[in-house]
Design an enzyme around this catalytic site. Structure first.
Site, PDB file in Angstrom:
ATOM      1  N   TRP A 360      -1.497  -8.685  -9.163  1.00  0.00           N
ATOM      2  CA  TRP A 360      -0.962  -9.894  -8.540  1.00  0.00           C
ATOM      3  C   TRP A 360      -1.820 -10.363  -7.376  1.00  0.00           C
ATOM      4  CZ3 TRP A 360       1.875 -10.197  -3.647  1.00  0.00           C
ATOM      5  CH2 TRP A 360       1.893  -8.988  -2.924  1.00  0.00           C
ATOM      6  N   ASP A 361      -2.788  -9.554  -6.981  1.00  0.00           N
ATOM      7  CA  ASP A 361      -3.702  -9.923  -5.896  1.00  0.00           C
ATOM      8  C   ASP A 361      -4.361 -11.274  -6.161  1.00  0.00           C
ATOM      9  OD1 ASP A 361      -3.149  -7.199  -5.967  1.00  0.00           O
ATOM     10  OD2 ASP A 361      -5.093  -6.600  -5.205  1.00  0.00           O
ATOM     11  N   GLU A 490       5.000  -0.540  -0.849  1.00  0.00           N
ATOM     12  CA  GLU A 490       5.136   0.516  -1.851  1.00  0.00           C
ATOM     13  C   GLU A 490       5.517   1.862  -1.243  1.00  0.00           C
ATOM     14  OE1 GLU A 490       2.075  -1.254  -5.216  1.00  0.00           O
ATOM     15  OE2 GLU A 490       1.299   0.010  -3.591  1.00  0.00           O
ATOM     16  N   LYS A 602       3.739  -0.102   4.347  1.00  0.00           N
ATOM     17  CA  LYS A 602       2.353  -0.078   3.874  1.00  0.00           C
ATOM     18  C   LYS A 602       1.665  -1.423   4.099  1.00  0.00           C
ATOM     19  CE  LYS A 602      -0.370   0.790  -0.323  1.00  0.00           C
ATOM     20  NZ  LYS A 602      -0.309   0.995  -1.788  1.00  0.00           N
ATOM     21  N   GLN A 603       2.368  -2.515   3.805  1.00  0.00           N
ATOM     22  CA  GLN A 603       1.780  -3.848   3.909  1.00  0.00           C
ATOM     23  C   GLN A 603       2.885  -4.871   4.095  1.00  0.00           C
ATOM     24  OE1 GLN A 603       0.588  -3.458  -0.398  1.00  0.00           O
ATOM     25  NE2 GLN A 603       0.802  -5.690  -0.334  1.00  0.00           N
TER      26      GLN A 603
END
Length: 772
Positions: A360-361, A490, A602-603
């Site tokens: 999906w990046d 994640e 994580k992000q």
């Protein structure tokens, strides 16, 4: 590992050879042209730590899935871009001693990636076990204008005394993928040929029948008296998947012997399989006829054109300047947009990790880069890539038990899911939201509403059908909920009501019904055809509206913070700053159990949604959530710092925006996450571009207008970048709180600069001052 690369605006420079850093350097110094790519492996033999990597775009292998506990719905394979023919190899012997930097003393080692010209060079002096010295210089590139061609200039000079040399240029397809699940070799031989003036190999994959043919030709040159001939003996070699030849000659002291190696690499993706060898031979011979200097000059011109239209110039901060150019350089090396069968792997052509597959990046991070820097057809091709995979996406949903709708894969080469971790394959369904958002982003930026009727609405409708089934009505909450998911963070698995997932699902349903109304009004016949093709009903549209309006989006009443998922505030909230640095990165230091129980992110997760849907939320809402979530984010995904940099800039947190910019832009140059050895983080490099243009540049599109609210960090004397917006090419220069926008095209552009609407005609400019 501490940063070791020299700071230079146009070059990446490594001085001194450290074997412990070699695999990191192999990633950072990689070269590519969108058709093929090559890690910075040495031409000569090297027995030390190395990840051999030569990759051909779109050539992959379905490696059988390997898991400890098979679950229904798992994909049968993980698709991997293959390590292909090693075309750079040149074995070297000096007086019968093999040149191997692992076994000699290396002096004056310099490796340089010239981003301005698209070349990789290396020089060093080797002290052999005999005490003899030789100086070696090499330069290579993969051609931009001649995409199948790779060229190498390899020079060796005996220092102080003469030497007997053996140079063995070769092609070797007896290669492996380090990440093979069962240590399987994926190639089988079709042919190999060696002659005194050329060599070739042709191989095919054991599955899917991808074929690759490589053909090598060469020239040999020596310094000294041009009328004096030097004697060369040639001996050919061939074996299974290998072909080459050894050139034996005497080199006098201080005499430079130069081997020019030209290789054509072609695949059955682009040519008839039965003709591959012949085509590779023709292309290699054409390269030889042109000669190295002419090919190099064409390479320089091709890169000059790319930089003329897409450079970002930062004055006053050499580290920041080098970093953004490195990121742009890698993006141009990875994807050109010429082939709608291709996409952008997270590692590009720099390593094997993530299989080189599509994530999906692309939709979340890469589309904006290509929208602003390339012809609209490039971004359109990225969307068409997903449209062509729509039927596979419907199959993916069906495999998980859904009776309608499409679930796009988390990882794919051909539209079929090939990721084999349950928390991602089954749960990280937010990828559907990114694909819907990319359609919106493309149409908003380009104004190309025809895409919706031709392709986009079909995708949106099938995505909405999936969300309709994946959500369920909760009587307890009086709202629709989405249970058992993993969000962008994640470090949380199998959670209920991940805010980002729910928000993007609701937005997709809303956007789909909005486009349905638009198409019905503006193109009733076309919409009627779509309704018939999709068997779309008014009941479905009404259901999608209801779910969108009644989706559960949790918010803490006391703080006004959107809750990342149900129960998030039950965790102990401790800032990352309070952790002992020895704990970082936690994904390498902590057990998975400890990570899952912690508050650490994580992000960007909630903040990813606030970035995508920024026009829906005011600054106070963004500030509350940023101030809560950023301090507990460890940024251990390469995709994290760029979003935080953009939001920090919007909120006036200039120092944080700059900190996050340096982290995203120098992620691989400085090996922040201690993982660059397996490849650069290519897709996140598009996020680096976003952090400059959408962050410091404040670029957005609102109601058909290009909105700019630029600023720059105090340490930057100036910032300038170029963007294309609806056929207008604009140069934006920011300096001292003032911004100048120049329209370098003949097409007028609708702008909003610092809140002032401007119709900027071709050839004109406008200036504005930022109000603090």
């Amino acid at each position: 590992m501490k940063p070791y690369l020299k700071v230079n605006e146009w070059r990446i420079i490594e001085e001194g050879f450290d074997p412990l850093r070699n695999e990191v350097s192999e990633s950072v110094f990689s070269i590519g042209n969108g058709y093929m790519g090559q890690r910075a492996n040495f031409e000569e033999r090297y027995s030390g730590s190395s990840l051999q990597g030569s990759y051909m775009a779109g050539v992959y292998y379905p490696d059988k899935t390997r898991v400890g506990w098979w679950k229904n719905g798992y994909p049968e394979y993980f698709a991997k871009v293959l390590n292909s023919v090693n075309w750079i190899g040149i074995d070297v012997e000096i007086d019968d001693e093999v040149l191997d930097l692992s076994n000699v003393t290396v002096e004056d080692f310099v490796r340089t990636l010239d981003m301005q010209q698209g070349t990789l060079s290396r020089s060093f002096t080797a002290v052999l076990s005999s005490g003899k010295k030789v100086k070696v210089e090499s330069l290579r590139f993969v051609s931009i204008p001649f995409k199948e061609i790779g060229a190498i200039r390899y020079s060796i000079t005996p220092v102080g005394e003469a030497a007997q040399l053996k140079l063995t240029p070769y092609l070797d397809a007896n290669v492996v993928n380090k990440d093979s699940n069962y240590d399987e070799k994926f190639w089988e031989s079709l042919s190999q040929h060696a002659a005194v003036d050329s060599a070739s190999v042709e191989v095919r994959t054991k599955k899917l029948d991808f074929r690759v043919a490589s053909h090598m030709v060469y020239e040999l040159d020596a310094t000294g008296d041009p009328d004096q001939e030097f004697h060369v003996e040639a001996e050919t070699h061939k074996r299974d998947k290998f072909a080459g030849l050894t050139l034996s000659l005497r080199a006098e002291a201080e005499q430079t012997i130069t081997l020019y190696k030209y290789v054509a690499n072609v695949t059955s993706r682009d040519h008839e399989p039965d003709h591959l060898n012949h085509i590779a031979q023709e292309l290699a011979e054409e390269a030889l006829e042109q000669g190295f200097d002419a090919l190099l000059e064409a390479q320089k011109q091709a890169w000059a054109e790319k930089w003329r239209d897409g450079d970002i110039v930062i004055e006053g901060d050499e580290k920041a300047q080098q970093a953004i150019r490195f990121n742009i350089f890698q993006l141009h090396q990875t994807y050109t947009g010429e082939d709608d069968r291709l996409n952008i792997g997270p590692k590009g052509f720099t390593g094997e990790k993530y299989g080189g597959s599509t994530y999906w990046d692309t939709e979340a991070y890469c589309i904006p880069f290509y929208l602003s820097t390339a012809d609209p057809s490039v971004a359109r091709n990225l969307l068409i890539y997903r449209y062509k995979h729509l039927e596979k996406a419907k199959e993916n949903a069906a495999k998980l038990g859904f009776t309608k709708g499409a679930l796009y894969p988390m990882v794919t080469m051909n539209g079929e899911e090939c990721h084999n971790e349950w928390e991602i394959t089954f749960e990280e369904i937010h990828r559907n939201g990114a694909i819907a958002y990319a359609i919106y982003n493309y149409v908003e930026y380009t104004g190309d509403t025809s895409y919706l009727g031709e392709y986009g609405f079909e995708v949106l409708a099938e995505l909405s059908r999936f969300w309709e089934q994946r959500s369920q009505y909760s009587k307890h909450r009086g709202a629709y909920v989405i249970l058992g998911v993993t969000g962008p963070n994640e470090y949380e698995n199998n959670v209920n009501n991940n805010w980002y997932t729910n928000r993007m699902a609701a937005w997709t349903l809303e956007y789909t019904t909005e486009i349905a109304s638009k198409l019905k009004s503006e193109d009733p016949d076309g919409f009627a055809n779509l309704v018939d093709k999709l068997q779309l009903t008014d009941t479905e549209l009404a259901t999608w509206s209801e779910i969108s309006e009644k989706m559960w989006l949790a918010e803490d009443a006391e703080t006004g913070v959107f809750l990342q998922q149900d129960g998030f505030l039950d965790k102990e909230i401790l800032p990352v700053a309070d952790l002992d640095p020895s704990n970082l990165p936690i994904n390498q230091k902590w057990s998975w159990d400890r990570i899952l129980r912690s508050c650490y992110i994580k992000q960007a997760d909630v903040l990813q949604g606030l970035f995508f849907l920024g026009d829906r939320y005011d600054l106070d809402t963004k500030r509350r959530n940023f101030d809560f979530y950023e301090p507990i984010t460890v940024h251990e995904s390469s995709l994290s710092p760029c979003v935080h940099s953009i939001l920090a800039g919007e909120l006036g947190y200039t120092d944080k925006a700059y900190e996050m910019y340096l982290r995203t832009s120098r992620l691989d140059l400085d090996n922040y996450n201690n993982d660059t050895e397996d490849g650069c983080h290519t897709t996140s490099m598009a996020g680096t571009w976003m952090s400059v243009v959408q962050g410091f540049g404040g670029l957005r599109v609102r109601h058909g207008r290009l909105v700019l609210n630029p600023f720059s960090p105090d340490s930057w004397a100036s910032l300038s970048f170029k963007v294309v917006f609806r056929d207008a090419r604009l140069k934006v220069t920011v300096s001292g709180g003032q911004t100048k926008v120049e329209n370098e095209s003949s097409t007028s552009a609708a702008l909003t600069l610092y809140g002032q609407e401007v119709e900027l005609a071709g050839g004109e400019s406008v200036s504005g001052v930022r109000q603090v």
